[in-house]
Design a protein around this motif. Structure first.
Motif, PDB file in Angstrom:
ATOM      1  N   PRO A 140     -21.952  -3.623 149.395  1.00 16.68           N
ATOM      2  CA  PRO A 140     -22.991  -3.685 150.432  1.00 16.68           C
ATOM      3  C   PRO A 140     -23.236  -2.283 150.973  1.00 16.68           C
ATOM      4  N   LYS A 141     -24.406  -2.072 151.537  1.00 17.49           N
ATOM      5  CA  LYS A 141     -24.787  -0.727 151.975  1.00 17.49           C
ATOM      6  C   LYS A 141     -23.816  -0.171 153.010  1.00 17.49           C
ATOM      7  N   SER A 142     -23.301  -1.012 153.891  1.00 17.71           N
ATOM      8  CA  SER A 142     -22.376  -0.553 154.923  1.00 17.71           C
ATOM      9  C   SER A 142     -21.099   0.003 154.303  1.00 17.71           C
ATOM     10  N   ARG A 143     -20.666  -0.636 153.206  1.00 17.50           N
ATOM     11  CA  ARG A 143     -19.452  -0.182 152.523  1.00 17.50           C
ATOM     12  C   ARG A 143     -19.704   1.144 151.798  1.00 17.50           C
ATOM     13  N   ARG A 144     -20.902   1.265 151.210  1.00 15.94           N
ATOM     14  CA  ARG A 144     -21.249   2.516 150.546  1.00 15.94           C
ATOM     15  C   ARG A 144     -21.211   3.673 151.532  1.00 15.94           C
ATOM     16  N   ALA A 145     -21.704   3.423 152.740  1.00 21.94           N
ATOM     17  CA  ALA A 145     -21.715   4.470 153.764  1.00 21.94           C
ATOM     18  C   ALA A 145     -20.306   4.883 154.135  1.00 21.94           C
ATOM     19  N   GLN A 146     -19.369   3.925 154.136  1.00 25.25           N
ATOM     20  CA  GLN A 146     -17.978   4.243 154.447  1.00 25.25           C
ATOM     21  C   GLN A 146     -17.364   5.117 153.358  1.00 25.25           C
ATOM     22  N   VAL A 147     -17.716   4.832 152.125  1.00 27.99           N
ATOM     23  CA  VAL A 147     -17.132   5.540 150.990  1.00 27.99           C
ATOM     24  C   VAL A 147     -17.747   6.924 150.798  1.00 27.99           C
ATOM     25  N   LEU A 148     -19.070   7.015 150.960  1.00 30.40           N
ATOM     26  CA  LEU A 148     -19.774   8.259 150.684  1.00 30.40           C
ATOM     27  C   LEU A 148     -20.092   9.079 151.924  1.00 30.40           C
TER      28      LEU A 148
ATOM     29  N   LYS B  84     -11.231  21.798 144.620  1.00 30.74           N
ATOM     30  CA  LYS B  84     -11.963  21.828 145.880  1.00 30.74           C
ATOM     31  C   LYS B  84     -11.223  21.057 146.968  1.00 30.74           C
ATOM     32  N   GLN B  85     -10.436  20.056 146.538  1.00 29.91           N
ATOM     33  CA  GLN B  85      -9.684  19.246 147.487  1.00 29.91           C
ATOM     34  C   GLN B  85      -8.304  19.826 147.785  1.00 29.91           C
ATOM     35  N   GLY B  86      -7.919  20.866 147.050  1.00 32.53           N
ATOM     36  CA  GLY B  86      -6.573  21.408 147.207  1.00 32.53           C
ATOM     37  C   GLY B  86      -5.535  20.421 146.738  1.00 32.53           C
ATOM     38  N   ALA B  87      -5.851  19.726 145.629  1.00 33.11           N
ATOM     39  CA  ALA B  87      -4.988  18.643 145.165  1.00 33.11           C
ATOM     40  C   ALA B  87      -4.742  18.738 143.666  1.00 33.11           C
ATOM     41  N   TYR B  88      -3.715  18.044 143.218  1.00 35.34           N
ATOM     42  CA  TYR B  88      -3.427  17.957 141.795  1.00 35.34           C
ATOM     43  C   TYR B  88      -3.747  16.574 141.235  1.00 35.34           C
ATOM     44  N   ALA B  89      -3.953  15.594 142.099  1.00 35.11           N
ATOM     45  CA  ALA B  89      -4.277  14.250 141.629  1.00 35.11           C
ATOM     46  C   ALA B  89      -4.982  13.483 142.742  1.00 35.11           C
ATOM     47  N   SER B  90      -5.813  12.524 142.338  1.00 41.68           N
ATOM     48  CA  SER B  90      -6.526  11.702 143.308  1.00 41.68           C
ATOM     49  C   SER B  90      -6.958  10.391 142.660  1.00 41.68           C
ATOM     50  N   TYR B  91      -6.849   9.306 143.412  1.00 42.62           N
ATOM     51  CA  TYR B  91      -7.388   8.017 142.975  1.00 42.62           C
ATOM     52  C   TYR B  91      -8.554   7.674 143.893  1.00 42.62           C
ATOM     53  N   LEU B  92      -9.687   7.311 143.312  1.00 44.91           N
ATOM     54  CA  LEU B  92     -10.872   6.973 144.090  1.00 44.91           C
ATOM     55  C   LEU B  92     -10.861   5.484 144.389  1.00 44.91           C
ATOM     56  N   VAL B  93     -10.726   5.163 145.645  1.00 44.80           N
ATOM     57  CA  VAL B  93     -10.542   3.786 146.076  1.00 44.80           C
ATOM     58  C   VAL B  93     -11.656   2.889 145.561  1.00 44.80           C
TER      59      VAL B  93
ATOM     60  N   ASN C 137      -7.358  -4.886 152.941  1.00 48.97           N
ATOM     61  CA  ASN C 137      -8.804  -4.990 152.740  1.00 48.97           C
ATOM     62  C   ASN C 137      -9.526  -5.657 153.910  1.00 48.97           C
ATOM     63  N   ASN C 138      -8.770  -6.357 154.738  1.00 51.01           N
ATOM     64  CA  ASN C 138      -9.372  -7.032 155.887  1.00 51.01           C
ATOM     65  C   ASN C 138      -9.652  -6.079 157.043  1.00 51.01           C
ATOM     66  N   LEU C 139      -9.187  -4.821 156.917  1.00 50.77           N
ATOM     67  CA  LEU C 139      -9.353  -3.842 157.992  1.00 50.77           C
ATOM     68  C   LEU C 139     -10.561  -2.947 157.728  1.00 50.77           C
ATOM     69  N   VAL C 140     -11.004  -2.234 158.758  1.00 49.84           N
ATOM     70  CA  VAL C 140     -12.080  -1.261 158.562  1.00 49.84           C
ATOM     71  C   VAL C 140     -11.576  -0.176 157.622  1.00 49.84           C
ATOM     72  N   PHE C 141     -12.495   0.499 156.963  1.00 51.01           N
ATOM     73  CA  PHE C 141     -12.141   1.428 155.885  1.00 51.01           C
ATOM     74  C   PHE C 141     -11.131   2.489 156.318  1.00 51.01           C
ATOM     75  N   SER C 142     -11.361   3.125 157.463  1.00 50.61           N
ATOM     76  CA  SER C 142     -10.483   4.213 157.904  1.00 50.61           C
ATOM     77  C   SER C 142      -9.055   3.739 158.135  1.00 50.61           C
ATOM     78  N   GLU C 143      -8.904   2.578 158.749  1.00 48.59           N
ATOM     79  CA  GLU C 143      -7.558   2.053 159.000  1.00 48.59           C
ATOM     80  C   GLU C 143      -6.908   1.627 157.692  1.00 48.59           C
ATOM     81  N   MET C 144      -7.687   1.033 156.808  1.00 54.78           N
ATOM     82  CA  MET C 144      -7.155   0.632 155.509  1.00 54.78           C
ATOM     83  C   MET C 144      -6.564   1.831 154.779  1.00 54.78           C
ATOM     84  N   ILE C 145      -7.304   2.946 154.765  1.00 54.03           N
ATOM     85  CA  ILE C 145      -6.849   4.146 154.075  1.00 54.03           C
ATOM     86  C   ILE C 145      -5.565   4.681 154.695  1.00 54.03           C
ATOM     87  N   LEU C 146      -5.516   4.761 156.014  1.00 49.02           N
ATOM     88  CA  LEU C 146      -4.329   5.283 156.691  1.00 49.02           C
ATOM     89  C   LEU C 146      -3.105   4.423 156.410  1.00 49.02           C
ATOM     90  N   ARG C 147      -3.261   3.123 156.480  1.00 47.27           N
ATOM     91  CA  ARG C 147      -2.116   2.228 156.240  1.00 47.27           C
ATOM     92  C   ARG C 147      -1.661   2.283 154.777  1.00 47.27           C
TER      93      ARG C 147
END
Length: 206
Positions: free
Chosen positions: A20-28, A108-117, A149-159
């Motif tokens: 959904p568009k709201s989720r896209r906005a959270q991701v991008l 650019k991220q200063g990282a050696y690995a990353s998984y895109l949620v 997944n039941n949480l808002v995006f920012s909290e989900m990522i932190l947890r």
């Protein structure tokens, strides 16, 4: 290489179109969403997991013979362990990007690995450590399970990040993770815990 880049972009576009568009906005992000809707490449705007691992110097004399040392002093994951850690992810349909494209994105991220949620896409540089690969493969498992997944995006990522750091510490002896990496993980855990506390104090709505 160009074919691989095209496949990754198409896979990301397909996934974004399913949201959904709201989720896209959270991701991008808002700016990224507008750019993507205008036809721009999502990889310039995709929010990977917050706290991609920093390029820290990591050294453990007891296992130098098994692990090469990278330009930042880090112990590079050996091929056998790498194959073992990524096997489940690949068998589940995951896509790992390596080489020049991964290097440019992660540098650019200063990282050696990353998984895109949510995307089943991971980027891993040739200089990645066991901690780098182990953490991102754990993030992929979290995604498959739908952790928080039941949480808002920012909290989900932190947890998810908090759980991932705890997992790394738990696995440190099994994978002979150097003390320098353990110290970085311990500090990351404290940082994410503080960020979560601040987020919840602010209402937890971002």
């Amino acid at each position: 290489m160009q074919q691989q880049r095209d496949q990754v972009r198409k896979a990301g576009d397909k996934w974004l179109n399913s949201l959904p568009k709201s989720r896209r906005a959270q991701v991008l992000g808002r700016e990224g969403l507008k750019a993507w809707e205008d036809g721009k490449d999502w990889r310039k705007y995709m929010r990977g997991y917050a706290g991609m691992r920093e390029m820290k110097s990591r050294l453990n004399e007891s296992i130098l013979k098994r692990r090469r040392i990278g330009t930042q002093g880090q112990q590079i994951i050996d091929k056998a362990t790498y194959s073992k850690l990524v096997k489940e992810f690949l068998n589940d349909g995951g896509n790992i990007i390596r080489g020049e494209e991964a290097d440019r994105f992660l540098e650019k991220q200063g990282a050696y690995a990353s998984y895109l949620v949510g995307s089943k896409i991971a980027c891993i540089r040739d200089g990645a450590t066991i901690s780098d690969v182990l953490e991102e493969m754990y993030h992929a498992k979290q995604d498959r399970r739908g952790d928080y997944n039941n949480l808002v995006f920012s909290e989900m990522i932190l947890r998810r990040e908090i759980d991932a750091q705890k997992y790394l510490l738990k696995m440190s002896e099994k994978y002979k993770i150097p003390i320098e990496e353990i110290q970085v993980t311990t500090q990351n855990l404290k940082t994410y815990q503080l960020k979560l506390q601040e987020f919840l104090k602010q209402g937890g709505k971002r």
